[in-house]
Design a protein around this motif. Structure first.
Motif, short mmCIF file in Angstrom:
data_model
loop_
_atom_site.label_atom_id
_atom_site.label_comp_id
_atom_site.label_asym_id
_atom_site.label_seq_id
_atom_site.Cartn_x
_atom_site.Cartn_y
_atom_site.Cartn_z
N LEU A 50 0.83 -1.20 0.00
CA LEU A 50 0.00 0.00 0.00
C LEU A 50 0.86 1.25 0.00
O LEU A 50 0.55 2.24 -0.68
CB LEU A 50 -0.94 -0.01 1.21
CG LEU A 50 -1.98 1.12 1.24
CD1 LEU A 50 -2.85 1.09 0.00
CD2 LEU A 50 -2.84 1.02 2.50
N ALA A 51 1.97 1.23 0.75
CA ALA A 51 2.87 2.38 0.77
C ALA A 51 3.42 2.67 -0.63
O ALA A 51 3.48 3.83 -1.07
CB ALA A 51 4.01 2.15 1.75
N HIS A 52 3.80 1.61 -1.33
CA HIS A 52 4.33 1.78 -2.69
C HIS A 52 3.26 2.33 -3.63
O HIS A 52 3.51 3.24 -4.43
CB HIS A 52 4.85 0.44 -3.21
CG HIS A 52 5.36 0.49 -4.62
ND1 HIS A 52 4.54 0.24 -5.70
CD2 HIS A 52 6.60 0.78 -5.13
CE1 HIS A 52 5.25 0.37 -6.80
NE2 HIS A 52 6.50 0.69 -6.49
N ASP A 53 2.03 1.77 -3.54
CA ASP A 53 0.96 2.20 -4.44
C ASP A 53 0.57 3.65 -4.21
O ASP A 53 0.25 4.37 -5.17
CB ASP A 53 -0.27 1.30 -4.25
CG ASP A 53 -0.04 -0.11 -4.76
OD1 ASP A 53 0.96 -0.32 -5.49
OD2 ASP A 53 -0.86 -0.99 -4.44
N LEU A 54 0.58 4.10 -2.94
CA LEU A 54 0.14 5.46 -2.62
C LEU A 54 1.27 6.47 -2.65
O LEU A 54 1.01 7.69 -2.57
CB LEU A 54 -0.53 5.48 -1.24
CG LEU A 54 -1.77 4.58 -1.05
CD1 LEU A 54 -2.35 4.78 0.36
CD2 LEU A 54 -2.83 4.88 -2.09
N GLY A 55 2.51 6.01 -2.74
CA GLY A 55 3.64 6.94 -2.74
C GLY A 55 3.89 7.58 -1.39
O GLY A 55 4.27 8.75 -1.31
N VAL A 56 3.64 6.82 -0.30
CA VAL A 56 3.87 7.32 1.06
C VAL A 56 4.85 6.37 1.75
O VAL A 56 5.18 5.30 1.23
CB VAL A 56 2.55 7.39 1.86
CG1 VAL A 56 1.57 8.34 1.19
CG2 VAL A 56 1.92 6.01 2.03
N SER A 57 5.33 6.78 2.93
CA SER A 57 6.26 5.92 3.66
C SER A 57 5.50 4.76 4.29
O SER A 57 4.29 4.84 4.56
CB SER A 57 6.96 6.71 4.76
OG SER A 57 6.05 7.06 5.79
N ARG A 58 6.22 3.68 4.57
CA ARG A 58 5.59 2.54 5.20
C ARG A 58 5.13 2.89 6.61
O ARG A 58 4.12 2.37 7.10
CB ARG A 58 6.57 1.36 5.25
CG ARG A 58 5.91 0.07 5.75
CD ARG A 58 6.88 -1.05 5.90
NE ARG A 58 6.24 -2.22 6.50
CZ ARG A 58 6.86 -3.08 7.28
NH1 ARG A 58 8.15 -2.92 7.57
NH2 ARG A 58 6.21 -4.13 7.79
N ASN A 59 5.87 3.80 7.30
CA ASN A 59 5.46 4.20 8.64
C ASN A 59 4.07 4.86 8.64
O ASN A 59 3.30 4.71 9.59
CB ASN A 59 6.48 5.18 9.25
CG ASN A 59 7.74 4.44 9.69
OD1 ASN A 59 7.71 3.24 9.94
ND2 ASN A 59 8.85 5.18 9.77
N THR A 60 3.76 5.59 7.55
CA THR A 60 2.44 6.22 7.43
C THR A 60 1.35 5.16 7.42
O THR A 60 0.32 5.29 8.09
CB THR A 60 2.38 7.07 6.15
OG1 THR A 60 3.32 8.13 6.25
CG2 THR A 60 0.98 7.64 5.94
N VAL A 61 1.59 4.08 6.67
CA VAL A 61 0.61 3.00 6.60
C VAL A 61 0.53 2.26 7.93
O VAL A 61 -0.57 1.92 8.40
CB VAL A 61 0.96 2.03 5.45
CG1 VAL A 61 -0.06 0.90 5.37
CG2 VAL A 61 1.02 2.77 4.11
N LEU A 62 1.69 2.02 8.56
CA LEU A 62 1.70 1.34 9.86
C LEU A 62 0.90 2.13 10.89
O LEU A 62 0.13 1.56 11.67
CB LEU A 62 3.13 1.13 10.34
CG LEU A 62 3.93 0.03 9.64
CD1 LEU A 62 5.40 0.10 10.03
CD2 LEU A 62 3.35 -1.34 9.97
N TYR A 63 1.06 3.43 10.88
CA TYR A 63 0.33 4.28 11.83
C TYR A 63 -1.18 4.15 11.59
O TYR A 63 -1.96 3.97 12.54
CB TYR A 63 0.75 5.74 11.65
CG TYR A 63 -0.17 6.71 12.39
CD1 TYR A 63 0.02 6.98 13.74
CD2 TYR A 63 -1.23 7.34 11.72
CE1 TYR A 63 -0.84 7.85 14.41
CE2 TYR A 63 -2.08 8.21 12.37
CZ TYR A 63 -1.88 8.46 13.73
OH TYR A 63 -2.74 9.32 14.40
N ALA A 64 -1.61 4.23 10.31
CA ALA A 64 -3.04 4.15 10.01
C ALA A 64 -3.61 2.81 10.43
O ALA A 64 -4.69 2.74 11.04
CB ALA A 64 -3.26 4.39 8.51
#
Length: 483
Positions: A50-64
């Motif tokens: 998901l981080a790769h698809d959205l262009g965000v850091s993995r930490n952002t996805v982990l937080y969500a």
């Protein structure tokens, strides 16, 4: 689920644009869960994906994900993260929508509907004995067809149909139906209804008159009305369609739709003299006859009748056939045989408008026919349908012989039961029977136009009804009729 689209749509809202990426993703996923866009049990993508698809850091996805888990919206497991079952109970109410003020066109609303559901229940017309079809053999033929396909055959199929199937159909029609044709005149369609649509669109213009039997096949009437043609009902009697000299003078047709082998719904057979007269008058009027060879493969009494198409060289006949009755309805394969002079223009039209597919189904059917299995299957079904016809006629004569007459039992998969009372409300009786689980379409709604006194009675398909059930089912019919 396209999470990139979901996220970009959510963050495009000005009120959300000022939030951090972590909060944006968390609120976006929570909103999707609460609205039901992400339903209970839905599996979320891996954090790295998901981080790769959205262009965000993995930490952002982990937080969500962690925040959603803390709130009870998702549950982590060994395979990832899934939406919790309890989350569905927190779904947001759907916002009130402005009522849609568009609908079907007047032309679409004018298309007639059939009065019987497409169901295998007795006595639904047009349903073959599906349990008797050699499904195991058919699966083997399909498997062989798929294995034989070349890579290029996965593209659009020839717009005229697979050559092997066109050749097999031409061979069968020459032997079994007395047709005069070669394979180039055969065009593969998706069944009779598709063939009717094609004929109505390709060989007539809006406003042209088309003759149709009355009572007649409502599917044909629907195709003609959808093409903006002007249907003219022509009376049917014991010898089939019976146009008068006045009909030819006052309502000259561009197309003439007829079911000569087993008229739908009365079951009458068009006599030889009327066939020849219809061909001669159609030539003189520069009209085309649409010969729907309905039920022609199942002749129970007397020798088989040749099709109209083969009665004369270059007869002005568009010959329609289908495998829905001889094989099974879900196959959705039929064909149109056109006069030789129309092969080139129709082929050019289809090349522009009708890319086709389903090569494997067509190749399997071609082998089924060429191997002799199709003819063998037809012979078995003729014997079975004759037995079921005999049982139905016997039950009708015993239980309803004093109030009704049987028509059209000499061929096909259905017959007509005509009530002697011309005021009988067969439509109301049909609805009552349907509530009892018996499908018996009324005859009166199948009248075309107001020039003819409609038949009152029922259309009874017997192909799928076991012999031993006939007395019981006719008893239900008799109870409603005599009440």
């Amino acid at each position: 689920m396209d999470y990139q689209l979901l996220f970009s749509t959510y963050t495009a809202v000005p009120a959300h644009a000022r939030w951090s990426r972590q909060r944006q993703l968390h609120e976006c996923l929570r909103s999707a869960i609460r609205s039901g866009t992400l339903g209970s049990g839905a599996r979320l993508p891996a954090t790295r994906t998901l981080a790769h698809d959205l262009g965000v850091s993995r930490n952002t996805v982990l937080y969500a994900y962690d925040q959603l888990a803390t709130e009870g919206f998702v549950l982590p497991d060994r395979r990832g993260t899934v939406v919790a079952g309890a989350a569905a109970r927190t779904a947001l109410p759907a916002p009130a929508a402005t009522p849609l003020r568009v609908g079907l066109s007047r032309r679409a609303l004018a298309v007639p509907t059939r009065d019987a559901p497409e169901t295998p229940a007795a006595f639904a017309p047009g349903v073959p004995a599906l349990k008797e079809f050699p499904a195991t053999l058919w699966r083997r033929l399909l498997d062989r067809a798929w294995k034989s396909l070349r890579t290029e055959q996965l593209n659009y199929a020839p717009h005229t149909g697979e050559p092997a199937l066109r050749e097999a159909i031409a061979n069968h029609l020459r032997v079994a139906r007395g047709a005069r044709l070669d394979a180039s005149q055969v065009f593969i369609t998706d069944g009779t209804q598709n063939s009717l649509d094609l004929c109505a669109q390709a060989f007539a213009d809006a406003g042209d008159k088309v003759w149709i039997e009355s009572p007649g096949y409502l599917g044909a009437l629907a195709a003609f009305k959808a093409a903006q043609l002007r249907p003219v009902g022509i009376v049917v009697d014991g010898e089939g369609m019976a146009p008068t000299a006045a009909d030819w003078q006052r309502h000259p047709p561009k197309l003439i739709y007829v079911t000569p082998s087993h008229q739908y719904p009365t079951g009458s057979v068009l006599s030889l003299q009327r066939r020849l007269d219809l061909i001669a008058n159609a030539r003189a009027a520069q009209a085309l006859i649409i010969e729907d060879d309905y039920d022609s493969e199942f002749r129970h009494d007397g020798p088989p009748l040749s099709c109209m198409q083969g009665l004369e060289v270059d007869a002005p006949v568009l010959y329609l056939g289908t495998f829905s009755k001889t094989m099974f309805p879900a196959l959705r394969l039929g064909f149109v045989v056109v006069p030789a002079a129309l092969v080139e223009p129709l082929s050019a039209l289809l090349a522009r408008t009708a890319p086709r597919g389903r090569a494997a189904d067509q190749l399997a059917l071609a082998e089924f026919m060429q191997s002799g299995q199709f003819s063998l299957h037809l012979r078995r079904m003729r014997r079975l349908y004759r037995q079921r016809r005999d049982a139905l006629v016997a039950a009708l004569e015993q239980q309803l012989g004093d109030v009704a007459d049987v028509y059209g039992g000499s061929a096909g998969m259905h017959l007509a039961l005509r009530l002697r009372n011309p005021q009988a409300d067969d439509a109301a009786m049909s609805k009552q029977l349907l509530s009892m689980g018996v499908v018996a379409p009324a005859l009166s709604p199948q009248a075309v136009g107001q020039r003819v006194q409609p038949w009152r009675g029922f259309l009874l398909g017997y192909a799928q009804v076991p012999v031993e059930r006939m007395p019981e089912l006719v008893g239900q019919l008799a109870k409603v009729v005599k009440s």
